[in-house]
Motif scaffolding. Sequence first.
Motif, PDB file in Angstrom:
ATOM      1  N   PRO A 119     -24.083  -4.818   8.762  1.00  0.00           N
ATOM      2  CA  PRO A 119     -22.782  -4.617   9.410  1.00  0.00           C
ATOM      3  C   PRO A 119     -22.481  -5.701  10.445  1.00  0.00           C
ATOM      4  O   PRO A 119     -22.455  -5.442  11.648  1.00  0.00           O
ATOM      5  N   ARG A 151     -19.639  -8.952  11.059  1.00  0.00           N
ATOM      6  CA  ARG A 151     -18.379  -9.459  10.529  1.00  0.00           C
ATOM      7  C   ARG A 151     -18.633 -10.663   9.634  1.00  0.00           C
ATOM      8  O   ARG A 151     -18.001 -10.844   8.599  1.00  0.00           O
ATOM      9  N   TYR A 185     -20.501  -3.037  15.149  1.00  0.00           N
ATOM     10  CA  TYR A 185     -19.707  -3.718  14.126  1.00  0.00           C
ATOM     11  C   TYR A 185     -18.217  -3.480  14.331  1.00  0.00           C
ATOM     12  O   TYR A 185     -17.410  -4.412  14.296  1.00  0.00           O
ATOM     13  N   GLU A 186     -17.872  -2.225  14.577  1.00  0.00           N
ATOM     14  CA  GLU A 186     -16.453  -1.919  14.758  1.00  0.00           C
ATOM     15  C   GLU A 186     -15.867  -2.667  15.943  1.00  0.00           C
ATOM     16  O   GLU A 186     -14.734  -3.146  15.887  1.00  0.00           O
ATOM     17  N   GLU A 243     -16.912  -5.551  17.065  1.00  0.00           N
ATOM     18  CA  GLU A 243     -16.830  -6.964  16.678  1.00  0.00           C
ATOM     19  C   GLU A 243     -15.576  -7.210  15.843  1.00  0.00           C
ATOM     20  O   GLU A 243     -14.858  -8.190  16.048  1.00  0.00           O
ATOM     21  N   VAL A 244     -15.335  -6.290  14.923  1.00  0.00           N
ATOM     22  CA  VAL A 244     -14.169  -6.448  14.045  1.00  0.00           C
ATOM     23  C   VAL A 244     -12.881  -6.288  14.839  1.00  0.00           C
ATOM     24  O   VAL A 244     -11.914  -7.035  14.640  1.00  0.00           O
TER      25      VAL A 244
END
Lengths: 710, 202
Positions: free
Chosen positions: A557, A559, B72-73, B75-76
Amino acid sequence: MDTQNLETFHYDNTSVRNFSIAVMFWGVIGMLVGLILALQLVFPSLNVASFLSFGRLRPLHTNAVIFAFVGNGTFAGVYYSLQRLCKTRMYSDLLSKINFWGWQLIIISAVFTLPFGYTSGKEYAELEWPIDIAIALVWVSFGANMMLTILHRRVKHLYVSIWFYIATFVAVTLLHLVNSFALPVSMLKSYSVYAGVQDALVQWWYGHNAVAFFLTTSYLGLMYYFVPKAANRPVYSYRLSIVHFWALIFLYIWAGPHHLLYTALPDWAQSLGVAFSIMLIAPSWGGMLNGLLTLRGAWDKVREDPVLKFMVVALTCYGMATFEGPLLSLKNVNAISHYTDWTIAHVHIGALGWNGFLTFGMLYWLFPVLYKTSLYSKKLANYHFWTGTLGIIFYAIPLYWAGFTQSLMWKQFDEEGMLVYQNFLDTVTQIIPMYGLRAFGGLLFFIGTLMMVYNLYKTAKQGTFAPDTEAKAPALMPSHEDGYWHRAIESRPIQLLFLSTIAILIGTVLELVPTFLIKSNVPTISSVKPLTPLELEGRDLYIKEGCNNCHSQMIRPFRSETERYGEYSKAGEFVYDHPHLWGSKRTGPDLAREGVVTGRNYKSNDWHYKHFRDPQEISPGSIMPKYTWLLENKLNASQTKAKINAMRTLGVPYPEGYEKEQAIKDLHQQANEIAATIKGAESDREVIAIIAYLQRLGTDISKKETLEEK
Amino acid sequence: MAKDFISNINNAVPVEEEDKILLEGSHDGIQELDNPLPPWWTYFFAGCVLFGIGYILYYHTFGIGSLQTVEYEKEVAIAQAKKEELLATKYAKINENTVVALADATELSTGKELYLGKCASCHLKDGGGNVGPNLTDENWLHGCDMKSVFKTITYGVPAKGMISWQTQLNPLQIQQIASYILTLKGTTPAKAKAPQGEICAK
């Protein structure tokens, strides 16, 4: 000493000599295969035949170095030191012979199966099930021989080396049995009983602790015997050896999940892997300190004696590798290092430096003793030392450079948020010069080993070998305990064995059992379905060719990975993967979403076909081997029925009776459909099956986006 | 000096006095000293154990640290915000509502270059179509005007295998490609794929 009670007995030197010769023989083979692999990464045209292709040869290299080179090294050292530390001959000459010849036969069977694609696909445990059974039997005969020898000893207290030997025996037995559990399909084909996340956890619990117990505790035992022997110095600290022994074996077993950071393994297991890896630094260093500090007052000898030189570098490499390992287990470091050559550099500090150099030191010490002579050429041994040391340096530094460079290239975004190196191949061609330097380092190390073989051959020639050494010692009499509390354990080998077992079972049970029993660890995804018969055959070919040695199937996970490969991998996607094929290295790109039509990496059937035939034609600069034989070989579907049956037994929901007729019909139909989309392709070839598998990869989840927790 | 240093930090009994701590007995001639644990090592070990416990408490017991999916969320989200800002500023004038076909020769040749790199594998070099539809004929599946073509490239048509290019190409590049594609109309490819979709006037 009561001279009247002296008993006379003979140490068995023949086994020690045999194992020592085997170490050199397999060492040369294992390193040579490694050198070929290193060159193949620079010159892909060296993949001249199917059985010499990188994917099939790599397991042979790792197995030869770990189990043949280090394994025989362990046996040689244990058989020499154990008899003398127990003041008795090995309990059974027959068991010694079974141990020796059985082990060599196992290695030979590896040579005749792995290059021909008979592999379980489980890293460092690739050998198929009949060989696994043989390994278990031979290993237990070694352990039985050792324990019986210990029980018949003439010395009350077990020396620290023996504690390590016992722990090695117990742990390797457990690791091998649990990890190798598989359901046979035929004589040389089986499926791991574990699937996906569970298989990955068991696999890396095994893989990590094979390093811990096959490559580390065994060699720490040897170190505790041969370093003080060679230096003629007392061991630095008895207390340190007690503390670091128990801490090491208790903590090591927990650290396996650090091989699976940022994967679909549950977070709690990953975190345990991190925490215990950090706790491991000091116990590991305890061994290095006790070894190096034993040389206090003998450093003048180190300057002179090649044996000690090798041992000092071995201990230093051990210290470096056991510091680096925990650092690599930190998630933020692992995010950079994982899947790159950094890992390869790291393990070679251990394999070449720690195991290699300690073995060399031990052999240079053993041969003159066994052959009652002096070393043929000290000068040549010194040359070996420097050639080998330069070899390690030339091996490791370029690979650290390569790993770091490539990882940064994978992750680099431009100002507008686009990946700078969109083509994976650009990150490969960038590091090829480093691969070249690495091969040079490997060559140096290999040449050094040849120097040793020559030197020891000459040493043996000039001396005379005595199959037995006579010794005298009084029989063991019952007496009272005195001194340290730990002395009580040292005089009770069965209890020591029992306590070591407890120490390694705690971490094992607490990590493995919840992963198997708690459903929420693997949220079900209802759209994930079993592979079609053709895809299943394709998957088996993927395993046979060792594709997983260079391609991962696990998108982390980040990007930078979801942009490059697509949606990150979910635990529920792998529930039918017996065994898992997540991989540990990306020499080529990840394939977890290879079949997703809307994915960035989607390729047509036609593209795959041409790419298998000649990767360099489609992607100039690619280092993938040409798989021409996949286009020539006809797919053997004679086992499809048995495979589907086996998978169903393991819980893969193929409809009842599906394998009887429908499966083969479906197989042919899908093959025809795929072949129709490829110019000049015939539907009955292996390549069609493997393309079918690749085009299925990662697609189930996109069919239905809902995650259902059950 | 170095020797003293090593002895001192390890709290070791000097080599000359080690007889005092030599343990009784020997193992095949190997004797053992009873030096104390090196103090720095003991503290280091304790520190590492505390780190390990702290790590579990930080991420799991108290849930302070972000685990991987949350990480991750975040980062996005940061990247998404940056991208939106870019679209609102640098590429404010190039979106599916405003985009116009470019006619400048250098823009078109950049478009051609990008087309050959990204599109030709499915639509062929001359636009004749292969996996993807023919781009030279009158028939279009998703609209033949500049805005429609721009939109198709940007978001893709996932159900039919056309991928979304917005993560690989910026709006200007998509504009260049779309402009180039429109110049293919009416050319004669070497191998033309059968028409798909409706005849599109404009």
